[in-house]
Scaffold this motif. Sequence first.
Motif, short mmCIF file in Angstrom:
data_model
loop_
_atom_site.label_atom_id
_atom_site.label_comp_id
_atom_site.label_asym_id
_atom_site.label_seq_id
_atom_site.Cartn_x
_atom_site.Cartn_y
_atom_site.Cartn_z
N GLY A 54 44.14 47.88 22.41
CA GLY A 54 42.98 46.72 21.81
C GLY A 54 42.92 45.29 22.69
N ARG A 55 43.55 44.82 21.79
CA ARG A 55 44.11 43.81 22.27
C ARG A 55 44.31 42.64 23.61
NH1 ARG A 55 46.24 38.87 18.60
NH2 ARG A 55 48.69 40.20 18.81
N ILE A 56 45.33 44.06 24.11
CA ILE A 56 45.13 43.36 25.53
C ILE A 56 44.72 43.63 26.34
CG2 ILE A 56 46.91 44.65 27.66
CD1 ILE A 56 49.32 44.74 25.30
N ASN A 57 43.79 45.32 26.21
CA ASN A 57 42.26 45.10 27.27
C ASN A 57 41.18 44.03 26.64
OD1 ASN A 57 42.61 47.70 28.94
ND2 ASN A 57 43.36 48.49 26.30
N LEU A 58 41.00 43.78 25.51
CA LEU A 58 40.50 42.19 25.24
C LEU A 58 40.57 41.30 26.52
CD1 LEU A 58 38.68 40.44 23.95
CD2 LEU A 58 39.95 39.91 21.92
N VAL A 59 41.93 41.09 26.34
CA VAL A 59 43.12 40.18 27.16
C VAL A 59 42.29 39.93 28.43
CG1 VAL A 59 44.16 38.13 27.25
CG2 VAL A 59 44.05 38.60 25.42
N ARG A 60 42.66 41.19 28.72
CA ARG A 60 42.62 42.00 30.37
C ARG A 60 41.31 42.05 31.48
NH1 ARG A 60 47.05 43.05 33.44
NH2 ARG A 60 48.49 43.65 32.08
N GLY A 61 40.02 42.38 29.90
CA GLY A 61 38.79 42.39 30.27
C GLY A 61 38.54 40.18 30.52
N MET A 62 38.75 39.69 29.69
CA MET A 62 38.82 38.48 29.56
C MET A 62 38.51 37.96 30.48
SD MET A 62 39.87 37.43 25.53
CE MET A 62 39.42 35.61 25.96
N ILE A 63 40.20 38.04 31.44
CA ILE A 63 40.52 37.65 32.61
C ILE A 63 39.43 38.15 34.07
CG2 ILE A 63 42.44 37.77 34.21
CD1 ILE A 63 42.89 35.80 32.36
N SER A 64 39.46 39.38 33.66
CA SER A 64 38.69 39.61 35.15
C SER A 64 36.71 39.71 34.55
CB SER A 64 38.14 41.75 34.52
OG SER A 64 38.81 42.24 34.89
N LYS A 65 36.37 39.11 33.72
CA LYS A 65 35.21 38.39 33.37
C LYS A 65 35.37 37.73 33.83
CE LYS A 65 30.89 36.42 31.27
NZ LYS A 65 31.17 36.15 32.36
N LYS A 66 37.08 36.22 34.01
CA LYS A 66 36.23 34.98 34.63
C LYS A 66 36.40 34.98 36.18
CE LYS A 66 39.10 32.43 32.14
NZ LYS A 66 40.82 31.69 32.03
N ASN A 106 34.60 37.19 37.82
CA ASN A 106 33.64 38.41 38.39
C ASN A 106 33.72 38.41 38.69
OD1 ASN A 106 31.99 34.91 38.33
ND2 ASN A 106 32.99 34.49 40.47
N ASN A 107 34.03 40.29 37.81
CA ASN A 107 34.35 41.29 37.76
C ASN A 107 33.82 41.94 36.67
OD1 ASN A 107 35.32 41.74 40.52
ND2 ASN A 107 37.16 40.95 39.86
N PRO A 108 32.09 41.52 36.27
CA PRO A 108 31.80 42.16 34.92
C PRO A 108 31.66 43.30 34.46
CG PRO A 108 30.12 41.40 36.03
CD PRO A 108 31.08 41.21 37.01
N GLU A 109 31.73 44.39 35.93
CA GLU A 109 32.19 45.75 35.30
C GLU A 109 33.70 46.73 35.59
OE1 GLU A 109 31.12 44.23 38.64
OE2 GLU A 109 29.32 45.21 38.82
N ILE A 110 34.58 45.61 35.89
CA ILE A 110 35.98 45.69 34.99
C ILE A 110 36.34 45.67 34.10
CG2 ILE A 110 38.25 46.02 35.78
CD1 ILE A 110 37.66 45.29 39.03
N ALA A 111 35.58 43.93 33.91
CA ALA A 111 36.03 43.59 32.50
C ALA A 111 35.03 44.50 31.59
CB ALA A 111 35.30 42.66 32.29
N LEU A 112 34.42 45.32 31.66
CA LEU A 112 33.65 46.07 30.90
C LEU A 112 33.72 47.29 29.92
CD1 LEU A 112 29.56 46.17 31.65
CD2 LEU A 112 30.48 45.76 29.45
N GLN A 113 34.52 47.59 31.30
CA GLN A 113 35.96 48.47 30.97
C GLN A 113 36.93 48.64 30.71
OE1 GLN A 113 36.63 50.57 35.82
NE2 GLN A 113 34.93 50.95 35.48
N ARG A 114 37.56 47.48 30.35
CA ARG A 114 38.26 47.14 29.93
C ARG A 114 38.55 46.60 28.78
NH1 ARG A 114 43.53 47.19 31.62
NH2 ARG A 114 43.70 47.03 33.81
N PHE A 115 36.69 46.38 28.38
CA PHE A 115 36.34 46.39 26.44
C PHE A 115 35.83 47.68 25.98
CE2 PHE A 115 34.87 42.33 28.83
CZ PHE A 115 35.87 41.23 28.11
N GLN A 116 35.24 48.12 26.76
CA GLN A 116 35.02 49.65 26.49
C GLN A 116 36.42 50.20 25.71
OE1 GLN A 116 32.52 50.29 25.53
NE2 GLN A 116 30.89 48.84 26.48
#
Length: 364
Positions: free
Chosen positions: A135-147, A149-159
């Motif tokens: 969970g934490r690894i995907n949280l951090v990877r999602g934060m990087i994707s969000k930064k 400007n890849n919100p779709e990829i970030a959402l996948q990581r967060f989900q």
Amino acid sequence: MMINFSCFAQQINDDSLFKRANQEYYNNPNESIQIVKQLLKRERNPDKIIKLYLVISSAELTKGNFNASLQYLFKARELALKSNDPKVQTTFFITIALQYEQMELDSKTLESLDEAEQYLAKIPDGTYHKYFEIGRINLVRGMISKKQNNPEIALQRFQTAVKSFEKIKEASKTYYNQSILFFYIGNCYLDLGSEEKAEKAFTKAYDLAIITDSNSLESYALKGLSQIQKIKHQNNRALQYLKDAEERGKKTDDSKLLEEIYKEMADNYLAMGNQNYYQLYSKKLQELQFKREQLELSSVNESINVQNKNALIKTQELESTYKNLIILTLILGCSICCIISFAAYKLMKRNRQNTREIQKILRD
């Protein structure tokens, strides 16, 4: 018997202190730092020392002391690499990845996550630690994707992170991280123009923050909810959320959080045509930014000074080694010359003796 009971009681007290330090490093970093320094004086278990270093590093980062934060991380890294516990090693590399992400060192963040996943593979499947760290690894990877400007990829990581946390039976242990998750999910939906989904995510983040009793998480969630109201042109309601967020934010040492709040407040007052309050909060924002930048600059300068000092020490050590090497070479050279000279002397002496004997034989 009394000694054993005393040691057991001390251990319980230390565990309680560590728990408090771990809970308070964001809301009250100074108290957290004080507790950890106290515990470090008597802790001998390397794996527990790693955890203490991680907490005090996080507390220093909350205060904006980047150099101090990194110094504790480096100490923790030395011990983590020697540890035989993959859970400790995984936790370390994910925590350091979070630290690097806050410092905006994205390449170091991803590098640390890659290392974490190597140790994560050694943790048995279906365990609490496995689900929690996935969970934490995907949280951090999602934060990087969000930064990036890849919100779709970030959402996948967060989900993926949400699903992993939901597999943990001790749900209360995930609420803090889930609050962060839903805050970022809300921001992703904002980027995608889905205000209704964003509002649900921010509300979820706030509800979880209330349970964890975290002023910082509550403040971030309220700021998110204010953005929804600003989009709806409900500026007064947005400002009410922001005032509540400011009240909670002031109880932390998170300068960046307050900067974001003041920027939002200034924007809302500007939209309402209230120039006085717009200028007031713009000034507060500038003052905070200047203060934080000075602190960061001081931290960078301190880091440079430390590096220069270490470089000087290494140079002096090399010079000392070089001098010793020259002396050793001279001594060795002299010794070799003496040996050669002695051998030559012996050879010449033997040759003279042989010459005399040959001459004697010829005379005879």
